[in-house]
Design a protein around this motif. Structure first.
Motif: not given
Length: 503
Positions: A288-293, A296-302
């Motif tokens: 599983y990866s969450c690496h695509d920020s 535009s929806g306000g979600y980032t890996k940082h």
């Protein structure tokens, strides 16, 4: 350690770790960190081999159970709604060996009717024993099975059948007579229809080029020695097993191509996940990866305290993409430099320190209802903008509920005129909040939805009328006047609770 203590210990442990050491992942189960599981049993790498192994292992044990519908009764709920209650008989079971015989005979019969290996065959049928018998017969003989949900509309099914080019179709009498009969002239490739019910039907009114058979008669045909003795072309792991049609977000269904190794890998991971079969982790066969920020929806890996972004899934269970991808977004699927296939889910995830992945939002507007139907909110909105009483509409659905609701900016001129006809007076806000006007808008919604053939589960059953228009200044739409679903949801949270709680 007691059972409860063991479960608590497993719940608290770290479930997955990043394979790169980076916050964005990809993440993999700590139990399968070095390699992904691909099959349950060594050498059983296709669906037909897995079923043959089950027959060999379990033989005379119960395999497939069916309960006869004895009668139907109306049952009134406390809310006043009336549900159909089924009175069912006792289970009647087929053993693994008996099912194996039915599978062999039906597959043999389909071949005798001209079905060829690697040529698609379609099934448009409710979930029942005959569905599984059909599927196993097709897996055994390398007939790629094209599946359609029984809830799909007739135009969607006709589109899918034309796209896949199937010559043989398995269905039920009810679906044949209520949904298929009218569109059969639009499906020129179809030659053989097999209905699963044990009854006779009239063939009057059907196109001349189509032959109609009962499943029982096809099994009898397949049981003849000259047909059973024909050689069988077996599948290999890379062969197409299923093309699964789902309701597309644009209204046209999309066919997802699934090969044998996809399903074998998926089942292997699920078997390892089920408590009592050895482990409890949910990240077995896939990374599983969450690496695509998703900025535009306000979600980032940082993001703090946890990285967030679009969830990508990789592993042997990731399918081959959409069939005949015209109009479909095959960019949702890709292979990395190591040949690993990935799927961009459209879900937004948040990765917790213990390796648990939490879904917190969704990029797309496709929602799965409680009963399993998929609703395209955009499709519903586009269709219902044809209502004369509606200027703007936002459809909303909660996956924990079984129906759609909507927020509507009414057409002030038309709704005011209708209010006058009903003898309702007051300010514009009072007219919008009047329960009679809500009912009138719902009535027109149902009329328009029925005329353009929206499915029952797509039609909003509750509505809130908003007296104020949605403009970029309100923050509820973009500068291009596209809906901001998250903001609309928050704005109308009390109304959502009312419409889903009937308060």
């Amino acid at each position: 350690m007691t059972g409860v203590q063991k479960k608590k210990s497993l719940a608290k442990r770290v479930k997955s770790r990043s394979t790169t050491g980076q916050a964005e992942g990809p993440y993999r189960s700590v139990d399968r960190f070095d390699s992904l599981v691909t099959e349950d049993y060594a050498g059983k790498d296709t669906l037909d081999k897995l079923f043959d192994y089950a027959v060999e292992r379990f033989g005379k044990a119960d395999c497939l159970g069916t309960r006869e519908v004895l009668s139907k009764e109306n049952e009134t709920q406390p809310s006043g709604k009336v549900f159909k209650k089924l009175i069912l008989g006792d289970y009647k079971w087929l053993s693994y060996e008996e099912m194996d015989t039915q599978v062999s005979q039906f597959g043999s019969g389909l071949a005798a009717l001209g079905q060829q290996p690697k040529s698609t065959i379609a099934i448009f049928c409710e979930t029942r024993a005959e569905w599984m018998i059909t599927a196993q017969a097709c897996f055994r003989r390398n007939f790629p099975l094209v599946t359609f949900y029984a809830t799909l509309g007739e135009e969607a099914v006709a589109f899918g059948l034309n796209e896949c080019g199937a010559t043989h179709l398995v269905t039920s009498v009810e679906l044949l007579e209520t949904k298929l009969k009218n569109v059969l002239p639009q499906i020129p490739s179809l030659r053989q229809i097999i209905y699963v019910d044990r009854k006779s039907i009239s063939t009057a009114g059907y196109p001349q080029g189509i032959q109609i058979h009962s499943m029982h008669s096809v099994q009898e045909l397949g049981a003849k020695p000259e047909n059973l003795s024909r050689p069988i072309v077996k599948p290999v792991p890379s062969d197409l097993a299923v093309i699964m049609y789902t309701s597309g977000s644009t209204g046209r269904p999309k066919g997802v191509m699934i090969i044998h190794s996809n399903l074998i890998g998926g089942m292997a991971g699920q078997c390892e996940r089920i408590p009592g079969l050895g482990c409890y982790s949910s990240m077995k066969q896939s990374s599983y990866s969450c690496h695509d920020s998703y900025t535009s929806g306000g979600y980032t890996k940082h993001d703090n305290p946890h990285p967030r972004g679009e969830i990508l899934i990789g592993g042997p269970n990731v399918t081959m993409g959409y069939s005949r991808s015209e109009g479909c977004n095959n960019e949702d699927f890709f292979a990395d430099e190591n040949g690993q296939r990935w799927f961009c889910t459209g879900d937004i995830g948040e990765m917790h320190p213990d390796g648990c992945l939490q879904i917190v939002d969704r990029k797309k507007d496709l929602v799965k209802l409680q009963a399993g139907e998929y609703v395209s909110l955009g499709k519903v909105e586009s269709a219902l903008k044809n209502c004369s009483l509606i200027d703007n509409i936002c459809a909303y659905a909660n996956s924990d509920q079984n129906y759609v609701i909507s927020f509507i900016v009414p057409n002030q001129k038309n709704l005011t005129a209708l209010a006058n006809q009903k003898g309702i007076e007051g300010t514009w806000e009072e007219i919008c909040n009047h329960p009679v006007m809500e009912r009138e808008v719902l009535r027109e919604i149902k009329e328009v939805a029925t005329s353009i053939k929206l499915q029952r589960f797509e039609i909003p059953v509750m509505v809130h009328l908003s007296p104020e228009p949605w403009t970029p200044e309100t923050g509820l739409v973009t500068d291009a006047f596209k809906l901001k679903r998250k903001e609309l949801k928050n704005h109308y949270l009390n109304d959502i609770e009312r419409m889903y709680g009937h308060k």
